[in-house]
Design a protein around this motif. Structure first.
Motif, short mmCIF file in Angstrom:
data_model
loop_
_atom_site.label_atom_id
_atom_site.label_comp_id
_atom_site.label_asym_id
_atom_site.label_seq_id
_atom_site.Cartn_x
_atom_site.Cartn_y
_atom_site.Cartn_z
N ASP A 65 -23.03 -9.43 -48.13
CA ASP A 65 -23.35 -8.71 -46.89
C ASP A 65 -24.83 -8.84 -46.50
O ASP A 65 -25.28 -8.16 -45.60
N LYS A 66 -25.56 -9.70 -47.19
CA LYS A 66 -26.98 -9.89 -46.89
C LYS A 66 -27.16 -10.82 -45.69
O LYS A 66 -26.29 -11.63 -45.39
N ALA A 67 -28.27 -10.72 -45.03
CA ALA A 67 -28.57 -11.56 -43.87
C ALA A 67 -29.07 -12.94 -44.28
O ALA A 67 -29.31 -13.79 -43.43
N THR A 68 -29.23 -13.19 -45.58
CA THR A 68 -29.76 -14.45 -46.09
C THR A 68 -29.13 -14.77 -47.43
O THR A 68 -28.23 -14.06 -47.89
N SER A 69 -29.59 -15.83 -48.05
CA SER A 69 -29.12 -16.25 -49.37
C SER A 69 -30.19 -17.14 -49.98
O SER A 69 -31.15 -17.53 -49.30
N CYS A 70 -30.02 -17.51 -51.23
CA CYS A 70 -30.98 -18.43 -51.85
C CYS A 70 -31.00 -19.79 -51.14
O CYS A 70 -32.08 -20.31 -50.87
N PRO A 71 -29.83 -20.37 -50.79
CA PRO A 71 -29.88 -21.62 -50.03
C PRO A 71 -30.58 -21.46 -48.68
O PRO A 71 -31.35 -22.33 -48.27
N ASP A 72 -30.33 -20.35 -47.99
CA ASP A 72 -30.98 -20.10 -46.71
C ASP A 72 -32.49 -19.96 -46.89
O ASP A 72 -33.26 -20.47 -46.09
N GLN A 73 -32.92 -19.30 -47.96
CA GLN A 73 -34.34 -19.16 -48.23
C GLN A 73 -34.98 -20.52 -48.51
O GLN A 73 -36.11 -20.77 -48.10
N LEU A 74 -34.25 -21.41 -49.18
CA LEU A 74 -34.75 -22.77 -49.41
C LEU A 74 -34.94 -23.47 -48.07
O LEU A 74 -35.97 -24.12 -47.83
N ALA A 75 -33.98 -23.33 -47.17
CA ALA A 75 -34.11 -23.93 -45.83
C ALA A 75 -35.32 -23.36 -45.11
O ALA A 75 -36.08 -24.11 -44.48
N ARG A 76 -35.53 -22.07 -45.20
CA ARG A 76 -36.69 -21.44 -44.54
C ARG A 76 -38.01 -21.93 -45.13
O ARG A 76 -38.98 -22.14 -44.41
N ALA A 77 -38.03 -22.11 -46.46
CA ALA A 77 -39.24 -22.63 -47.11
C ALA A 77 -39.55 -24.03 -46.62
O ALA A 77 -40.71 -24.35 -46.34
N LEU A 78 -38.54 -24.87 -46.51
CA LEU A 78 -38.74 -26.23 -46.03
C LEU A 78 -39.16 -26.25 -44.56
O LEU A 78 -40.01 -27.06 -44.17
N GLU A 79 -38.60 -25.35 -43.74
CA GLU A 79 -39.02 -25.26 -42.35
C GLU A 79 -40.51 -24.91 -42.25
O GLU A 79 -41.25 -25.52 -41.48
N LYS A 80 -40.92 -23.95 -43.05
CA LYS A 80 -42.32 -23.53 -43.05
C LYS A 80 -43.23 -24.69 -43.50
O LYS A 80 -44.28 -24.93 -42.91
N ALA A 81 -42.77 -25.43 -44.49
CA ALA A 81 -43.56 -26.58 -44.98
C ALA A 81 -43.69 -27.63 -43.89
O ALA A 81 -44.77 -28.22 -43.71
#
Length: 85
Positions: A65-81
């Motif tokens: 029920d979370k708005a994110t996940s570990c894979p989603d956080q990886l995607a966000r990290a790569l976007e920021k990079a």
């Protein structure tokens, strides 16, 4: 080689360490915390792929029920990079 340390939000893992190779592909990913086996699997699957491809594959995946996940956080990290490049 470019190294990224990304503090996660809303997941069991707390930090993602990413190395981007000189050719622009993901060289390695390591999660601190979280579901160890699953996160090792994700890290192995993204190795050698372009960040844009990883983002397109993983962005928006949710954990329970979370708005994110570990894979989603990886995607966000790569976007920021990519934005900081």
């Amino acid at each position: 080689m470019k190294s990224i340390v990304f503090p996660t939000e809303g997941t069991c893992s707390k930090i993602i360490e990413i190395n981007i190779a000189d050719d622009g592909t993901v060289d390695s990913v390591a999660f601190q915390g979280g579901c160890h086996g699953n996160l090792q699997g994700i890290a192995a699957l993204v190795r050698g792929r372009r960040p844009e491809e990883v983002i397109a594959t993983l962005k928006g995946i949710r954990c329970r029920d979370k708005a994110t996940s570990c894979p989603d956080q990886l995607a966000r990290a790569l976007e920021k990079a990519l934005q900081n490049n």
